[in-house]
Enzyme design. Structure first.
Site, short mmCIF file in Angstrom:
data_model
loop_
_atom_site.label_atom_id
_atom_site.label_comp_id
_atom_site.label_asym_id
_atom_site.label_seq_id
_atom_site.Cartn_x
_atom_site.Cartn_y
_atom_site.Cartn_z
CB ALA A 1 3.52 -1.84 7.20
CB SER B 1 -2.18 -0.26 20.68
OG SER B 1 -2.83 0.77 21.40
CB ALA C 1 -0.71 7.96 -4.70
CE LYS D 1 0.20 7.68 -8.88
NZ LYS D 1 1.18 7.32 -7.87
CG LEU E 1 6.35 4.38 7.87
CD1 LEU E 1 5.41 5.27 8.67
CD2 LEU E 1 6.99 5.15 6.74
CB THR F 1 8.07 3.93 -3.59
OG1 THR F 1 8.54 5.06 -2.84
CG2 THR F 1 8.38 4.15 -5.05
CB ILE G 1 1.64 0.55 -0.76
CG1 ILE G 1 0.87 1.25 0.36
CG2 ILE G 1 1.00 -0.78 -1.13
CD1 ILE G 1 -0.61 1.43 0.10
#
Lengths: 449, 515
Positions: free
Chosen positions: B20, B44, B55, B83, B338, B349, B351
């Site tokens: 991210a 870090s 994926a 993919k 996250l 989903t 990324i």
């Protein structure tokens, strides 16, 4: 579940014949009988004005019907237009400038203005330039050409357009029932039959309410009309035509050039003229009846929403076409989509009035305006009928200059960028000046205006 | 008149590296010059990242193209495979599988969507699977690959593709990209956050070394814990565990034993599902499960017993609560990845949602005044996206005939969101698929999962009947024939990878082996 065997369209005018023409084409070979029963109305069922603008999408509808522009010119006094003249600016049908570094073009206008340049967004719009110079040509297909980023709509004489659609529908086997609608029998929440002043009552598997504002079928099944809280005009009357080659809109007065003349109507609050109430039905499809035109909703004239809404409603009805089971699920989806469509169109009609301080707006429109004022972002919701460039034209045209442009511009080289923008404007100006004048353009081959 | 220059933000600080953080750094640095807007990223090495194998969905290609990333170079360095979709095994019923492809089924005939015609022929007794009309499904079945054709009339243009790659290597790739464009990376653990006493805005993060890193806008990419968005600003969390009851995942890489497949696999298990993501040099695996219905040890055992090759590491366990941050943007902190919410990787989903957040942040980039409007609009748009992905995920669990374990019985019988119940009813009734302007999954995706999981329309669009049975049968046979011969003419996925973008890792290993 069985397929529909019969559809009864009640009403007259553009709404009735638009649906009749469209359905006769879409249901070709399906063994479904389409009948129109006139309600005797003297006013049109979809258009308040005597002339109306259409947006480019409607040309696809005509294409599906197989109506050529040639036929339409002869029959409906059609006139092409690329922009609506709003007095101090134009609403063009097409892009402004070109996206650079992923940034939408209007941010560059803000950037130029902040830098002290005079930059009028109209001068970066091919369709606006065409309208102000009285030029016309058709767009080209090559995406690299400066002449690919615009489109055109048609100005239509309402009465003649209705007649044209009627002739089309009848030639394709649509029945015209004798007599006039007198009474609607609604049993429970559905239409059972309709009575007429001569002949036996008529019954069908499915009904279309094209009876205009009285919405006689929707009323029979008790679907309420919701008065629009923001739009106030409630009268329309003929106005003095003003000699113009392009459609104009000024203080509620529309001046629409059709072949051989200009038709002008003015919307007002109270006073003389045809009375109307702006708003829409709480639902557009209930059980076995769907509303079209003013029976579905009424908005004051602006830029082609009358036919756009009819067309969208028609397309959605085809996409969710019922069988005799009359599934409430299909109607629910139709209502969800059409409610949003109608409300977003209403926002567009309302926009100039809100920006002039003449009206309030709903929260969705307020967000659109404040995001644009603050940062030039055009918030687009589901089911918008007007693309981003229409909103930008009105917002900037009414004098909203965003406080900020997109920051990405600050990472571009300013001198070079200025040159690039000037060049872009010159290319557009040159392209337009090379076009033939509107009056000299045969709208299609061999038919000079 | 106010001007941009008066109030510009000058410093963006990204808290957390990993996928991210580096996506944000790369995306922003590709658009803003570093002398106009400085970007610092604090991470870090002591804190591990979650990425195992990842994926993706086809939108990643637009993002990469905007960054000017060379596809072959990127695929080599991240050991990527192509993919074409996801194979779902045992979801509707044990022993049954289907592929959710990146591409359409057939094409509209007579203005009516293809699946209506398919339903109609099915009612007439035609037993052909809808898969016969999807090029990417057939390519997946036969493990073939070729670039889509740009000729829109050719059946070879009817698919799109994404990648399966090593997320750690993708982050490293983007790090090199971002650093080359002036992003400054600072190593160090964050031990404190300085907030403005009056406004609560974050002014700086304090590192273990004592260094104070100041910023105007902070991007929280610190992972589940949400160091700034939650621990500091208490933005709140909307939990969706009642609809998506999995809350743990074991992840482990293993050796590849067979040729790479151009698709990800998701196999339903007793209390969740197992992923399989084939990269060029290894296979990523994981078991996503509900800890209330299966112990962590048992889940681990199941995963380790279902690997195709020897494990390459000890499995790692992640805990999560599915849901979304109530405010993904709060004060001067924007959460991504996250930190902004968690949706299990069932439809790959993660990324996409990060890249979408970056795109929307660019669109709504604030200035020093931090208008509530910008924040609200960002939150509105991102929340919608999360909700619409959520509904799509719930569909996978809910549309099942399985009642063989308490987990599946719960999913089959649970109350689903109204928004999803509505969509399912419309499809069941008449094959209508609800579309929105926002929301990533479009018609073919919904269609694939509905039909793959046994939600078959009761009826089809009556306008289908404008085409005669004979004409339709001819068209369908012709289309299926075109699909089948197109696949036959394609090279295998493995052969295509070998000539197009052999993995830097695999070839290095091969060289070492030769010596």
């Amino acid at each position: 579940m069985a397929r529909l065997k019969s559809i009864l369209i009640c009403g007259s005018g553009v709404a009735a014949w638009f649906m009749a023409a469209g359905l006769s084409r879409a249901l070709e070979g399906q063994g479904c009988r389409i009948t129109v029963l006139d309600d005797g109305a003297t006013e049109d069922s979809a258009c308040l004005g005597r002339a109306v603008l259409s947006l480019p999408a409607l040309r696809a509808f005509h294409g599906v019907l197989g109506l050529s522009e040639d036929q339409m010119i002869k029959a409906a006094r059609v006139w092409p237009y690329t922009a609506l003249n709003m007095g101090t600016y134009h609403i063009g049908i097409g892009d402004h400038g070109a996206r650079l570094n992923t940034v939408a073009f209007h941010h560059f206008v803000t950037w130029l203005r902040q830098g002290g340049h005079k930059a009028d967004i109209d001068t970066f719009s091919i369709p606006a330039l065409m309208a102000s110079a009285g030029k016309f040509t058709r767009p080209v297909n090559d995406p690299n050409s400066v002449l690919s980023g615009f489109s055109y709509g048609l100005v239509l004489d309402v009465g003649r357009y209705s007649d044209l659609l009627r002739t089309y529908a009848v030639s394709r086997g649509v029945d015209v029932a004798e007599g006039r609608l007198t009474k609607v029998d609604g049993s429970g929440a559905q239409i059972a039959s309709v009575h007429r002043d001569q002949g036996a009552p008529l019954a069908a598997d499915f009904y279309i309410d094209a009876t205009g504002e009285p919405a006689r079928l929707m009323s029979a099944v008790e679907v309420p009309f919701e008065v629009d809280l923001y739009l106030n005009a409630n009268r329309i009357l003929p106005a003095l035509p003003h000699d113009t080659g392009v459609p104009m809109m000024s203080a509620g007065c529309q001046m629409l050039p059709v072949m051989g003349g200009v038709i002008s109507d003015e919307a007002a609050t109270n006073g003389d003229g045809r009375a109307f109430v702006q708003g829409r039905r709480a639902q557009f499809w209930v059980s076995n009846v769907v509303a079209a035109g003013h029976a579905a909703g009424v908005l004051q004239p602006f830029m082609g929403h009358e036919l756009q809404l009819l067309h969208t409603g028609f397309t959605r009805l085809i996409g969710l076409f019922p069988d005799d089971g009359m599934s409430p699920v299909l109607a629910r989806e139709y209502n969800r989509l059409m409610t949003q469509t109608f409300d977003r169109v209403r926002d567009f009609v309302l926009l100039p009035q809100v920006l002039r301080g003449q009206a309030e707006g709903p929260p969705e429109l307020a967000r659109k305006i404040s995001q644009f004022k603050s940062r030039g972002r055009v918030v687009m919701y589901d089911e918008e009928s007007y693309s981003e460039s229409f909103w930008v034209s009105v917002l900037m045209g009414e004098g909203v200059l965003p406080e900020r442009y997109d920051r990405i511009i600050d990472s571009m080289e300013p001198e070079r960028l200025t040159q690039q923008l000037i060049k872009m404007r010159d290319i557009m100006a040159r392209a337009v000046s090379a076009m033939p004048p509107l009056k000299a353009v045969p709208v299609t081959s061999g038919v000079p205006a | 008149m106010s001007k941009n220059s008066d109030e510009k933000i000058k410093r963006i600080v990204i808290v957390g590296g990993g996928t991210a953080g580096w996506i944000a750094a790369a995306g922003l640095s590709s658009l803003y010059k570093s002398d106009d807007l400085s970007i610092r990223l604090v991470e870090s090495e002591a804190i591990g990242t979650v990425g195992v194998g990842e994926a993706t969905v086809p939108h990643i290609r637009h993002f990469n193209v905007k960054l000017g990333i060379d596809e072959r170079d990127f695929m080599q360095k991240t050991s990527a495979t192509f993919k074409l979709g996801i194979e779902f095994c045992d979801w509707n019923r044990k022993g049954q599988s289907y592929v959710h492809p990146f591409g359409a089924y057939g094409e509209p005939v007579g203005g009516v969507g293809f699946h209506h015609h398919w339903v109609r022929m099915r009612k007439r007794g035609d037993t052909r699977s809808i898969d016969d009309f999807s090029l990417p499904v057939k390519m997946s079945h036969m493990a073939r690959f070729m670039m889509p054709s740009s000729d829109m009339r050719a059946v070879e243009s009817t698919f799109s593709y994404a990648y399966q790659f090593d997320a750690g290597l993708y982050a490293a790739y983007l790090r090199a990209y971002a650093e080359a464009r002036g992003v400054v990376r600072t190593e160090g653990r964050i031990t404190g956050v300085n907030q403005n006493a009056e406004t609560g805005f974050v002014e700086a993060v304090v590192l273990e070394s004592g260094e104070v890193v100041e910023g105007d806008l902070f991007i929280d990419a610190s992972g589940f814990r949400g160091l700034l968005i939650e621990q500091t600003l208490k933005s709140g969390y909307e939990a969706w565990g009642h609809w998506l009851p999995c809350d743990r995942a074991w992840a482990v890489p293993c050796e590849a034993t067979a040729a790479n497949t151009p698709y990800t696999r998701a196999t339903a298990r007793d209390a969740g599902w197992q992923w399989r993501i084939p990269l060029q040099h290894r296979v990523g695996n994981g078991y996503v499960f509900s800890s209330g219905l299966l112990s962590e040890d048992a889940a681990r055992t199941t995963l380790m017993a279902n690997l195709e090759g020897p494990a390459q590491a000890e499995p790692k366990m992640l805990s999560f609560t599915t849901g979304v941050r109530k405010q993904q943007w709060n004060k001067n902190v924007v959460a991504i990845g996250l930190a902004s919410g968690f949706l299990e990787p069932l439809e790959s989903t993660s990324i996409h949602l990060i890249q979408l957040a970056v795109t929307n942040l660019v669109e709504m980039l604030p200035d020093m005044r931090f208008c509530d409007d910008d924040r609200d609009e960002f939150n509105r748009v991102m929340h919608l996206e999360y909700e619409r992905v959520r509904d799509f995920l719930i569909l996978h669990y809910h549309a099942t005939e399985r009642d063989d374990t308490p987990f599946w019985d719960y999913c089959r019988t649970m109350t689903i969101p109204d928004s999803l119940a509505y969509k399912m009813a419309l499809f069941r009734e008449r094959g209508v698929i609800v579309n929105y302007k926002d929301g990533f999954f479009l018609e073919p995706s919904w269609l694939a999962v509905y039909i793959g999981q046994g939600v078959i329309p009761r009826d089809y669009d009556p306008l289908s009947e404008r085409i005669s049975d004979q004409a339709l049968a001819r068209y369908m046979a012709d289309y299926a024939g075109k699909v089948s011969s197109a696949v036959q003419a394609m090279p295998s996925h493995a052969a295509f990878l070998e000539q197009y973008c052999p993995s830097a890792i695999v070839s290095r290993r091969a060289t070492v082996g030769a010596v």
